[in-house]
Design a protein around this motif. Structure first.
Motif, short mmCIF file in Angstrom:
data_model
loop_
_atom_site.label_atom_id
_atom_site.label_comp_id
_atom_site.label_asym_id
_atom_site.label_seq_id
_atom_site.Cartn_x
_atom_site.Cartn_y
_atom_site.Cartn_z
N LEU A 57 0.74 -1.25 0.03
CA LEU A 57 -0.15 0.02 0.01
C LEU A 57 0.89 1.36 0.08
O LEU A 57 1.97 1.28 0.75
N ARG A 59 0.73 4.14 1.35
CA ARG A 59 0.80 4.78 2.51
C ARG A 59 2.15 4.20 3.07
O ARG A 59 3.06 5.30 3.82
N TRP A 60 2.30 2.97 3.60
CA TRP A 60 3.30 2.72 4.34
C TRP A 60 4.70 3.07 3.83
O TRP A 60 5.79 3.22 4.39
N ASP A 133 0.87 4.76 14.32
CA ASP A 133 -0.27 4.72 13.76
C ASP A 133 -1.43 3.64 14.28
O ASP A 133 -2.66 3.96 14.15
N ARG A 134 -0.97 2.56 14.22
CA ARG A 134 -1.80 1.37 14.85
C ARG A 134 -1.27 0.94 16.51
O ARG A 134 -0.16 0.72 16.63
N ASP A 185 -6.57 -5.00 13.05
CA ASP A 185 -5.94 -3.65 13.16
C ASP A 185 -6.86 -2.83 14.15
O ASP A 185 -8.06 -2.92 13.88
N ASN A 187 -7.19 0.00 14.80
CA ASN A 187 -7.69 1.18 14.07
C ASN A 187 -9.08 0.85 13.56
O ASN A 187 -10.12 1.77 13.58
N PHE A 191 -12.48 3.15 13.39
CA PHE A 191 -12.96 3.99 12.29
C PHE A 191 -14.62 3.63 12.12
O PHE A 191 -15.34 4.30 11.91
N TRP A 225 -7.23 -5.73 4.86
CA TRP A 225 -7.58 -4.36 4.08
C TRP A 225 -7.50 -4.90 2.57
O TRP A 225 -7.06 -4.05 1.60
N ASN A 255 -11.17 2.59 4.12
CA ASN A 255 -9.97 3.19 3.38
C ASN A 255 -10.03 3.14 2.03
O ASN A 255 -11.05 2.51 1.50
N GLN A 284 -9.84 6.55 2.60
CA GLN A 284 -8.94 7.01 3.60
C GLN A 284 -7.76 6.87 3.15
O GLN A 284 -7.13 5.72 2.75
N ASP A 285 -6.87 7.98 3.29
CA ASP A 285 -5.34 7.84 2.92
C ASP A 285 -4.97 8.75 1.78
O ASP A 285 -3.70 9.20 1.74
N LYS A 305 -4.33 12.11 5.66
CA LYS A 305 -3.53 11.85 6.86
C LYS A 305 -2.15 12.38 6.45
O LYS A 305 -1.54 11.30 5.94
C1 BGC Z 1 -4.14 2.87 8.72
C2 BGC Z 1 -5.21 3.28 7.68
C3 BGC Z 1 -4.74 2.49 6.52
C4 BGC Z 1 -4.97 1.01 7.14
C5 BGC Z 1 -4.71 -0.15 5.72
C6 BGC Z 1 -4.91 1.60 9.09
O1 BGC Z 1 -4.30 1.10 10.20
O2 BGC Z 1 -4.66 3.80 9.80
O3 BGC Z 1 -4.47 4.63 7.16
O4 BGC Z 1 -5.33 2.67 5.37
O5 BGC Z 1 -4.09 0.57 8.21
O6 BGC Z 1 -3.24 -0.19 5.66
#
Ligand code: BGC
Length: 373
Positions: A57, A59-60, A133-134, A185, A187, A191, A225, A255, A284-285, A305
């Motif tokens: 992904l 974002r990471w 983040d998590r 996760d 999070n 959410f 995810w 997301n 999201q992202d 974010k």
């Molecule tokens: C993050 C999200 C991300 C998701 C999948 C979550 O823990 O906060 O930003 O989309 O993980 O990687």
């Protein structure tokens, strides 16, 4: 006298050589390319381990790159590893970081509850831990947590749907389906709870109808995810519940990776025409593919974010911890990991849609206009 002078010159040379070899040691270049040496004064600093869940992904990759850059700029030696969304790989990588002498670990957990043993080892080796983040669950051995306000992410997604469907004005009923994130996760639950705090009252009043009946988190959660799993779940929901001309008006997607799969399914089920427009779809992202989908009208919004800010906050935590100070935090009650409430810094998420993406993402320097073409 003469031999005294010689001794002094020799001592000075020796000291110089020691400084040189210390610097060389701490520059820490390794053959697998995952360990990156700090430029400048790394000898002064502890080595930092960064454990990220996956490179699949966007974002990471951004998170990892931002953290490494900001730590290196401050002279820290850094070891970074990505675990391909495999829990055992992540555990092994963290063990390696401890063995290699990392003293502060920054971890974005794949499965929040699977790190208890390896973090016992971290504790025994005097390593401090920042959950990135998590939240890391079921362990006393997590010192701080840096994240965006996860509950608020969900609230913003729910409010976006509420406002686009004019629910507050009494409009409805509308059809909606719900997609939540990975159950491992922590999070994902936040959410979901945030979004449902806005949407559930409308479901209860019959103004939002979930035709599949799948409302509980466990029914809506998508493992890891994964886009493809979101796509097949959406396919199944449509073929079982929307065959007699009914249309979806909204889809809550936790997301962007889920939204990618949902759009693919909607498209293959005939959405995206004037007779059957795309439903309101959250995300999201602000991944590039999703911002493009927003510009094209397939996805309605995403949560932004700024990973540069999360990295900066995390690096400032590292600096404070290394100096034996308590990092500044702004939440001491929301994040109970089952063993303790973890002191947390919450950053503020905002939404991005077709109307504001230029101001937020392009003017904000997150993306160039060309990247979004
Ligand atoms: C993050 C999200 C991300 C998701 C999948 C979550 O823990 O906060 O930003 O989309 O993980 O990687």
């Amino acid at each position: 006298m003469k031999s005294g002078l010689m001794k002094k010159v020799f001592a000075a040379l020796l000291a110089g050589a020691m400084v040189f070899s210390l610097t060389a040691c701490s520059s820490n270049t390794s053959s697998n390319g995952s360990s990156t040496g700090a430029s400048g004064s790394s000898a002064k600093h502890e080595k930092i381990g960064v454990s990220m869940p996956t490179q699949s992904l966007q974002r990471w990759n951004q998170d990892g790159a931002n953290i490494v850059k900001q730590l290196k700029d401050k002279g820290y030696p850094v070891e970074i590893q990505y675990a391909n969304n495999d829990v055992n790989t992540q555990i092994q990588q963290i063990e390696n970081m401890i063995t290699k002498g990392c003293k502060i670990l920054i971890i974005a957990a794949i499965d929040g509850s699977s790190l208890t043993d390896v973090l016992n080892t971290a504790k025994q080796n005097n390593c401090k831990v920042i959950a990135y983040d998590r939240l890391i669950m079921q362990t006393p051995n997590v010192d701080y947590y840096a994240t965006f306000d996860n509950y608020k992410v969900g609230v913003i997604q729910g409010q976006y749907i509420e406002s686009k469907l004019n629910l507050k004005e009494g409009k409805g009923p509308f059809n909606i389906e719900i997609f939540a994130g990975d159950p491992g996760d922590n999070n994902a639950q936040f959410f979901y709870n945030g979004a449902m705090s806005v949407l559930k009252p409308y479901i209860d009043k019959g103004k939002l109808i979930v035709k599949s009946g799948q409302i509980d988190f466990a029914k809506c959660a998508i493992s890891n995810w994964t886009s493809a799993l979101a796509q097949s779940r959406m396919d199944n929901l449509i073929t079982s519940n929307y065959t007699k001309g009914e249309k979806l008006d909204a889809v809550l997607s936790a997301n962007d990776s889920l939204a990618i799969g949902i759009v693919a399914s909607l498209k293959s089920n005939g959405y995206g025409t004037s007779a059957k427009p795309y439903p309101i779809l959250t995300g999201q992202d602000c991944d590039i593919a999703n911002v493009k989908a927003i510009i094209e009208g397939q996805q309605s919004m995403s949560i932004y974010k700024d990973t540069r800010l999360l990295a900066a906050k995390t690096v400032s935590m590292v600096e404070a911890m290394e100096q034996g100070n308590a990092p500044e935090i702004n939440d001491t009650k929301s994040y109970n990991n089952g063993v303790k409430v973890v002191p947390t810094e919450l950053l503020t998420p905002v939404y991005v849609d077709k109307n504001n993406y230029k101001d937020i993402l392009i003017k904000g320097g997150y993306y160039t206009e060309d990247q979004l073409k």
